[in-house]
Design a protein around this motif. Structure first.
Motif, PDB file in Angstrom:
ATOM      1  N   SER A   1      72.026  62.930  34.999  1.00 20.06           N
ATOM      2  CA  SER A   1      71.971  63.358  36.399  1.00 20.06           C
ATOM      3  C   SER A   1      72.350  64.827  36.548  1.00 20.06           C
ATOM      4  O   SER A   1      71.711  65.572  37.301  1.00 20.06           O
ATOM      5  CB  SER A   1      72.914  62.493  37.252  1.00 20.06           C
TER       6      SER A   1
ATOM      7  N   THR B   1      69.446  67.251  37.743  1.00 23.70           N
ATOM      8  CA  THR B   1      69.554  67.578  39.163  1.00 23.70           C
ATOM      9  C   THR B   1      70.052  68.989  39.437  1.00 23.70           C
ATOM     10  O   THR B   1      69.562  69.657  40.351  1.00 23.70           O
ATOM     11  CB  THR B   1      70.474  66.570  39.873  1.00 23.70           C
TER      12      THR B   1
ATOM     13  N   TYR C   1      65.572  73.376  38.896  1.00 23.19           N
ATOM     14  CA  TYR C   1      65.735  72.825  40.246  1.00 23.19           C
ATOM     15  C   TYR C   1      66.251  73.910  41.192  1.00 23.19           C
ATOM     16  O   TYR C   1      65.825  74.009  42.348  1.00 23.19           O
ATOM     17  CB  TYR C   1      66.712  71.648  40.220  1.00 23.19           C
TER      18      TYR C   1
ATOM     19  N   ILE D   1      62.899  64.498  43.041  1.00 24.74           N
ATOM     20  CA  ILE D   1      63.864  63.394  43.092  1.00 24.74           C
ATOM     21  C   ILE D   1      63.242  62.110  42.540  1.00 24.74           C
ATOM     22  O   ILE D   1      63.913  61.298  41.894  1.00 24.74           O
ATOM     23  CB  ILE D   1      64.334  63.160  44.546  1.00 24.74           C
TER      24      ILE D   1
END
Length: 455
Positions: free
Chosen positions: A15, A19, A24, A41
């Motif tokens: 994660s 993320t 990102y 996502i």
């Protein structure tokens, strides 16, 4: 969590790597591509959902359907890109599993569920496309827009684009290659292939005259690179800790590094933007807003919502309207060929124009494009309208003072599609819930049996 069968440390590490990655950050704060960022996502759901259909006992086709539906509603081009990931995993399932034909039915369930869940999107999209001649997104030279390999490496090592850690994971994969399991090797190969496809090393010129040209920028593939290299990094860290080469504290170290790099990018972002031009004025045809490299604050934010001819600002406009973009974004209409500023009052799904004319019968060319989905009223009475040469709505005056209301008309098909999508979503979500409840019930039953047999 499901991919690593409930392994909390690996799930959390992935994660972090996926993320708050450099890519990102780039998507959200350098490109300001919110739709693409939201679509990211759902990519892990798409990848795992497809993977589970062929490589797990529990075929989580619902996860694939939810993931793909989320992307379609967020960013259609991303859905097309992520379909390539689905295709690759399906091919691996065909070549690496013996019961792939039987498992294809679960893929079909996912496809059908996705179609029904997104029917609200598709009906509106198809109606707009078929009822109008639209100016679609620009097509660029893929080979020229791909990054030179050296520049891509250098930029990534400065923690932009794909970032430092994914490059490190690729190097570690080569060093530890013989000790990695086949699944991790496969993840590495896919990640590196897409890594190369971002660059001009890949012969994009061969795909220029195919539907792939709609990709526009090969750098978009970094989302897929980001996914597979985050998976690779997580598996490598797990191998190094399980082999006692590194302690389990490395999980915390890597997560901390990822966070530190993300915060570093944020500091650089604010530092670089502090010297940029502030849009403290209302842009107009006489004073354009900068194409890029500008800044706003809470007081000046609404200035960018007015006159703005930035990248993609005329995508999906009527083709006849594109050449009149400056007039239209400045609310310039025409009364019998004479320019007149017509600033509308805005209401939900409705705009109201107050137009002065010399009398009845004058041609009023409004600064609103005709997508053939409107009800038009003039001074409170419903009227018919026609399309001007600008691709806009045109009516005829009834008197000197004309109040013209343009209201979006929802088609019966779109209303029906809304309910189909909602019901389909509820039904799709009910499948995993029902399965979980059945599993819990079975577990309780087995526990009771064991207690009875024990007595």
């Amino acid at each position: 969590m499901k991919y690593w069968k409930g392994n909390f440390k690996k799930s959390v590490l992935f994660s972090f790597l996926y993320t708050i990655s450099a890519w990102y950050f780039h998507v959200l704060f350098s490109g300001f591509t919110l739709g693409e960022g939201i679509g990211m996502i759902f990519l892990p759901l798409i990848a795992f959902g497809t993977y589970s259909i062929f490589f797990r006992v529990e075929h989580e086709w619902c996860i694939l359907a939810i993931g793909m539906s989320g992307v379609i509603y967020s960013h259609l081009l991303s859905a097309a890109m992520y379909s390539v990931v689905v295709g690759i995993i399906v091919l691996l399932g065909v070549f690496c599993t013996s019961n792939w034909i039987r498992n294809l039915k679960f893929l079909l369930f996912a496809v059908l569920s996705t179609i029904f869940i997104t029917s609200f999107y598709w009906i509106g999209f198809i109606q707009t496309m078929f009822n109008n001649k639209l100016n679609l997104t620009m097509v660029v030279n893929l080979q020229k827009s791909a990054l030179p390999f050296g520049d891509y490496i250098t930029t990534s090592l400065n923690n932009d684009m794909i970032g430092i850690l994914p490059i490190l994971f690729i190097l570690l994969a080569f060093i530890l290659w013989k000790k990695l399991d086949n699944e991790t090797k496969c993840i590495a190969i896919i990640g590196v292939c897409f890594f190369l496809m971002v660059t001009s090393v890949f012969p994009w010129r061969l795909l220029q005259n195919t539907p792939v040209k709609n990709l526009q920028f090969p750098t978009r593939l970094q989302t897929i690179v980001n996914l597979f290299l985050a998976l690779l990094g997580t598996n490598i860290i797990d191998y190094l800790t399980s082999s006692k080469i590194l302690t389990k504290k490395v999980y915390v170290c890597v997560a901390s590094l990822t966070t530190m790099f993300f915060i570093s990018n944020a500091f650089n972002f604010f530092s670089n933007t502090s010297s940029q031009t502030e849009v403290d004025y209302k842009p107009s045809s006489s004073r354009n807003m900068p194409f890029m490299g500008f800044k706003i604050d809470p007081k000046t934010f609404y200035n960018i919502l007015g006159y703005n001819l930035g990248v993609g600002s005329t995508d999906y406009w009527k083709k006849d309207s594109v050449s009149h973009n400056r007039d239209l974004v400045s609310h310039i209409g025409y009364v019998d060929g004479v320019k007149q500023e017509m600033i509308p009052q805005i209401f939900p799904n409705k705009e109201k124009f107050k137009v002065k004319t010399k009398g009845a019968g004058e041609e009023i060319d409004l600064p609103i494009m005709n997508y053939n989905s409107y009800n038009v009223t003039l001074n409170g009475k419903m009227i018919s309208y026609k399309e001007s040469k600008r691709g806009t709505i045109m009516v005829y005056s009834k008197e000197k003072q004309n109040v013209i209301t343009i209201e979006y008309k929802t088609s019966a098909m779109l209303v029906a599609a809304k309910y189909v999508s909602l019901i389909s979503l509820i039904v799709t979500l009910a499948f995993p819930i029902r399965r979980k409840l059945a599993k819990t019930k079975k577990l309780k039953r087995n526990t009771v049996k064991k207690l009875i047999n024990g007595k």
